[in-house]
Design a protein around this motif. Structure first.
Motif, PDB file in Angstrom:
ATOM      1  N   LYS A   1       0.790  -1.145   0.024  1.00 20.71           N
ATOM      2  CA  LYS A   1      -0.176  -0.022   0.197  1.00 20.71           C
ATOM      3  C   LYS A   1       1.094   1.318   0.175  1.00 20.71           C
ATOM      4  O   LYS A   1       1.775   1.183   0.897  1.00 20.71           O
ATOM      5  N   PHE A   2       0.488   1.976  -0.804  1.00 13.80           N
ATOM      6  CA  PHE A   2       1.162   3.382  -1.225  1.00 13.80           C
ATOM      7  C   PHE A   2       0.294   4.549  -0.509  1.00 13.80           C
ATOM      8  O   PHE A   2      -0.822   4.461  -1.013  1.00 13.80           O
ATOM      9  N   SER A   3       0.891   5.385   0.240  1.00 16.48           N
ATOM     10  CA  SER A   3      -0.046   6.543   0.858  1.00 16.48           C
ATOM     11  C   SER A   3       0.681   7.779   0.773  1.00 16.48           C
ATOM     12  O   SER A   3       1.777   8.071   0.832  1.00 16.48           O
ATOM     13  N   TYR A   4      -0.194   8.840   0.717  1.00 16.21           N
ATOM     14  CA  TYR A   4       0.092  10.228   0.463  1.00 16.21           C
ATOM     15  C   TYR A   4      -0.632  10.652   1.791  1.00 16.21           C
ATOM     16  O   TYR A   4      -1.739  10.646   1.887  1.00 16.21           O
ATOM     17  N   LEU A   5       0.168  11.714   2.692  1.00 14.19           N
ATOM     18  CA  LEU A   5      -0.172  12.323   3.590  1.00 14.19           C
ATOM     19  C   LEU A   5      -0.816  13.709   3.480  1.00 14.19           C
ATOM     20  O   LEU A   5      -0.430  14.564   2.568  1.00 14.19           O
ATOM     21  N   LEU A   6      -2.275  13.803   3.478  1.00 14.97           N
ATOM     22  CA  LEU A   6      -3.226  14.871   3.107  1.00 14.97           C
ATOM     23  C   LEU A   6      -3.262  15.612   4.328  1.00 14.97           C
ATOM     24  O   LEU A   6      -3.155  16.960   4.009  1.00 14.97           O
ATOM     25  N   HIS A   7      -3.135  15.399   5.377  1.00 18.71           N
ATOM     26  CA  HIS A   7      -3.407  16.246   6.712  1.00 18.71           C
ATOM     27  C   HIS A   7      -2.957  15.388   7.969  1.00 18.71           C
ATOM     28  O   HIS A   7      -2.908  14.535   8.116  1.00 18.71           O
ATOM     29  N   ASP A   8      -2.149  16.448   8.696  1.00 22.68           N
ATOM     30  CA  ASP A   8      -1.822  15.830   9.930  1.00 22.68           C
ATOM     31  C   ASP A   8      -1.884  17.015  11.181  1.00 22.68           C
ATOM     32  O   ASP A   8      -1.957  18.326  10.670  1.00 22.68           O
ATOM     33  N   ARG A   9      -1.934  16.350  12.249  1.00 26.89           N
ATOM     34  CA  ARG A   9      -2.333  17.212  13.540  1.00 26.89           C
ATOM     35  C   ARG A   9      -1.568  16.710  14.621  1.00 26.89           C
ATOM     36  O   ARG A   9      -1.988  15.376  14.889  1.00 26.89           O
TER      37      ARG A   9
ATOM     38  N   ASN B   1      -0.060  24.400  25.554  1.00 26.61           N
ATOM     39  CA  ASN B   1      -1.213  23.940  24.574  1.00 26.61           C
ATOM     40  C   ASN B   1      -0.571  24.070  23.340  1.00 26.61           C
ATOM     41  O   ASN B   1      -0.928  25.175  22.613  1.00 26.61           O
ATOM     42  N   ALA B   2      -0.083  22.889  22.639  1.00 25.85           N
ATOM     43  CA  ALA B   2       0.537  23.178  21.346  1.00 25.85           C
ATOM     44  C   ALA B   2      -0.244  22.271  20.253  1.00 25.85           C
ATOM     45  O   ALA B   2      -0.294  21.237  20.597  1.00 25.85           O
ATOM     46  N   ILE B   3      -0.674  23.025  19.385  1.00 30.00           N
ATOM     47  CA  ILE B   3      -1.446  22.183  18.266  1.00 30.00           C
ATOM     48  C   ILE B   3      -0.750  22.704  16.954  1.00 30.00           C
ATOM     49  O   ILE B   3      -0.571  23.620  16.662  1.00 30.00           O
ATOM     50  N   ILE B   4      -0.179  21.605  16.431  1.00 26.83           N
ATOM     51  CA  ILE B   4       0.518  21.902  15.183  1.00 26.83           C
ATOM     52  C   ILE B   4      -0.064  21.048  14.097  1.00 26.83           C
ATOM     53  O   ILE B   4      -0.287  19.895  14.034  1.00 26.83           O
ATOM     54  N   LYS B   5      -0.359  21.890  12.918  1.00 31.11           N
ATOM     55  CA  LYS B   5      -0.792  21.166  11.622  1.00 31.11           C
ATOM     56  C   LYS B   5      -0.002  21.192  10.415  1.00 31.11           C
ATOM     57  O   LYS B   5       0.946  22.370  10.414  1.00 31.11           O
ATOM     58  N   GLY B   6       0.244  20.472   9.668  1.00 25.88           N
ATOM     59  CA  GLY B   6       1.168  20.631   8.383  1.00 25.88           C
ATOM     60  C   GLY B   6       2.712  20.284   8.925  1.00 25.88           C
ATOM     61  O   GLY B   6       3.549  21.068   8.123  1.00 25.88           O
ATOM     62  N   ASN B   7       2.975  19.425   9.719  1.00 24.57           N
ATOM     63  CA  ASN B   7       4.386  19.411  10.211  1.00 24.57           C
ATOM     64  C   ASN B   7       5.214  18.961   8.994  1.00 24.57           C
ATOM     65  O   ASN B   7       5.039  18.101   8.552  1.00 24.57           O
ATOM     66  N   LYS B   8       6.125  19.777   8.863  1.00 27.97           N
ATOM     67  CA  LYS B   8       7.251  19.540   7.714  1.00 27.97           C
ATOM     68  C   LYS B   8       8.052  18.439   7.963  1.00 27.97           C
ATOM     69  O   LYS B   8       8.616  17.753   6.868  1.00 27.97           O
ATOM     70  N   ASP B   9       8.068  17.813   9.146  1.00 29.47           N
ATOM     71  CA  ASP B   9       8.997  16.566   9.543  1.00 29.47           C
ATOM     72  C   ASP B   9       8.230  15.220   9.222  1.00 29.47           C
ATOM     73  O   ASP B   9       8.955  14.345   9.073  1.00 29.47           O
ATOM     74  N   PHE B  10       7.062  15.322   9.139  1.00 32.80           N
ATOM     75  CA  PHE B  10       6.191  13.968   8.630  1.00 32.80           C
ATOM     76  C   PHE B  10       6.639  13.556   7.141  1.00 32.80           C
ATOM     77  O   PHE B  10       6.493  14.465   6.182  1.00 32.80           O
ATOM     78  N   ASN B  11       6.771  12.433   6.848  1.00 33.21           N
ATOM     79  CA  ASN B  11       6.901  11.899   5.552  1.00 33.21           C
ATOM     80  C   ASN B  11       5.539  12.133   4.885  1.00 33.21           C
ATOM     81  O   ASN B  11       4.540  11.715   5.072  1.00 33.21           O
ATOM     82  N   LYS B  12       5.642  12.710   3.688  1.00 33.34           N
ATOM     83  CA  LYS B  12       4.556  12.843   2.950  1.00 33.34           C
ATOM     84  C   LYS B  12       4.172  11.402   2.247  1.00 33.34           C
ATOM     85  O   LYS B  12       2.987  11.177   1.851  1.00 33.34           O
ATOM     86  N   PHE B  13       5.201  10.686   1.718  1.00 34.45           N
ATOM     87  CA  PHE B  13       4.792   9.378   1.043  1.00 34.45           C
ATOM     88  C   PHE B  13       5.302   8.277   1.819  1.00 34.45           C
ATOM     89  O   PHE B  13       6.297   8.181   2.430  1.00 34.45           O
ATOM     90  N   LEU B  14       4.337   7.505   2.273  1.00 32.56           N
ATOM     91  CA  LEU B  14       4.563   6.179   3.217  1.00 32.56           C
ATOM     92  C   LEU B  14       4.187   5.100   2.418  1.00 32.56           C
ATOM     93  O   LEU B  14       3.392   4.952   1.463  1.00 32.56           O
ATOM     94  N   TYR B  15       4.667   3.821   2.641  1.00 31.93           N
ATOM     95  CA  TYR B  15       4.400   2.518   2.055  1.00 31.93           C
ATOM     96  C   TYR B  15       4.880   1.409   2.838  1.00 31.93           C
ATOM     97  O   TYR B  15       5.416   1.665   3.983  1.00 31.93           O
ATOM     98  N   GLY B  16       3.952   0.497   2.792  1.00 31.54           N
ATOM     99  CA  GLY B  16       3.948  -0.528   3.680  1.00 31.54           C
ATOM    100  C   GLY B  16       3.391  -1.833   3.204  1.00 31.54           C
ATOM    101  O   GLY B  16       2.826  -1.792   1.967  1.00 31.54           O
ATOM    102  N   ILE B  17       3.395  -3.076   3.686  1.00 29.59           N
ATOM    103  CA  ILE B  17       3.020  -4.389   3.317  1.00 29.59           C
ATOM    104  C   ILE B  17       1.766  -4.485   4.222  1.00 29.59           C
ATOM    105  O   ILE B  17       1.682  -3.976   5.238  1.00 29.59           O
ATOM    106  N   TYR B  18       0.578  -5.173   3.700  1.00 27.94           N
ATOM    107  CA  TYR B  18      -0.531  -5.676   4.541  1.00 27.94           C
ATOM    108  C   TYR B  18      -1.056  -7.093   3.815  1.00 27.94           C
ATOM    109  O   TYR B  18      -0.480  -7.644   2.900  1.00 27.94           O
ATOM    110  N   ALA B  19      -1.810  -7.535   4.859  1.00 29.60           N
ATOM    111  CA  ALA B  19      -2.487  -8.842   4.558  1.00 29.60           C
ATOM    112  C   ALA B  19      -3.763  -8.869   5.305  1.00 29.60           C
ATOM    113  O   ALA B  19      -3.850  -8.272   6.198  1.00 29.60           O
TER     114      ALA B  19
END
Length: 250
Positions: free
Chosen positions: A172-180, A189-207
């Motif tokens: 499964k290939f994934s693209y990060l649309l939104h993070d919080r 009280n820290a609320i952060i959106k669009g964190n630049k450190d998150f990987n935009k493209f993720l991939y993994g195996i599943y069953a």
């Protein structure tokens, strides 16, 4: 008055002729019926082949998971139940004559929530990471992703029944649309959106495996959820392991 012998003979001849005609008509009727039955049987076979040749397991799917983090930094822990859910559609492409083996791909969307003690403060351009071992009221981050799965399928299904055993697996290939991320304690009280450190493209195996509608599901991320995050100059290389149930609906 008595019937003459010629009249009796004539009646016998007529009766015999009638009987012969009935036998002949019955014979032809039987032949015609047998031919008609064969035609019906052939039509049913043709219809069976036609329907079977079009059979696919195109499916909508919905999954609910318990989300865990692997390769965690020292002292990082998950002390509450982190959940996720996903849904989408898969296009089935059988590759064998019996249509029990197939390849499928499609489109989906996933929401994952991770409750843990990795405090993310600062802002989206300059986030700061610390493992919080003290008191806090909220500490979590969540992600919304769009997914493109590619899977190999084995099942015991036929076009007549949708109750069957299955084993599906793939990438499964994934693209990060939104993070919080949210961190709250007595002073912050820290609320952060669009964190630049998150990987935009993720991939993994599943069953997934099971019978009929309800199946066990597991996903393991092959790359890190963070691309540049670090704690005390040590990279955060956490990966996702999500386990739960997946439901397939035709």
């Amino acid at each position: 008055m008595f019937t003459s012998q010629p009249d009796t003979l004539m009646r016998l001849i007529i009766t015999r002729n009638t009987l012969q005609k009935l036998i002949v008509l019955s014979f032809f009727a039987l032949i015609n019926w047998h031919s008609y039955a064969q035609d019906i049987e052939e039509e049913e076979k043709i219809e069976l082949i036609r329907i079977d040749s079009l059979y696919r397991e195109d499916q909508f799917f919905f999954a609910f998971t318990y989300n865990t983090l692997q390769q965690k930094p020292t002292d990082l822990s998950q002390n509450k139940f982190s959940t996720g859910f996903s849904g989408g559609f898969l296009r089935d492409m059988p590759i064998n004559k019996d249509r029990t083996i197939a390849i499928a791909t499609g489109l989906g969307i996933t929401y994952n929530n991770y409750i843990q003690n990795l405090a993310i403060t600062g802002d989206s351009n300059n986030p700061v990471y610390t493992v919080n071992t003290g008191d806090y009221s909220t500490n979590k981050f969540s992600q919304l992703l769009i997914d493109v799965p590619i899977e190999f399928r084995w099942r015991t299904s036929t076009y007549e029944s949708h109750k069957f055993w299955r084993i599906y697996g793939g990438v499964k290939f994934s693209y990060l649309l939104h993070d919080r991320s949210v961190f709250t304690d007595d002073t912050t009280n820290a609320i952060i959106k669009g964190n630049k450190d998150f990987n935009k493209f993720l991939y993994g195996i599943y069953a997934s495996a099971g019978y009929n509608t309800v199946n066990v599901y597991v996903y393991y991320g092959l790359n890190s959820m963070f691309k540049t995050a670090s704690i005390a100059d040590k990279s955060i290389d956490m990966k996702a392991l999500n386990v739960g149930l997946i439901f397939y609906i035709l």
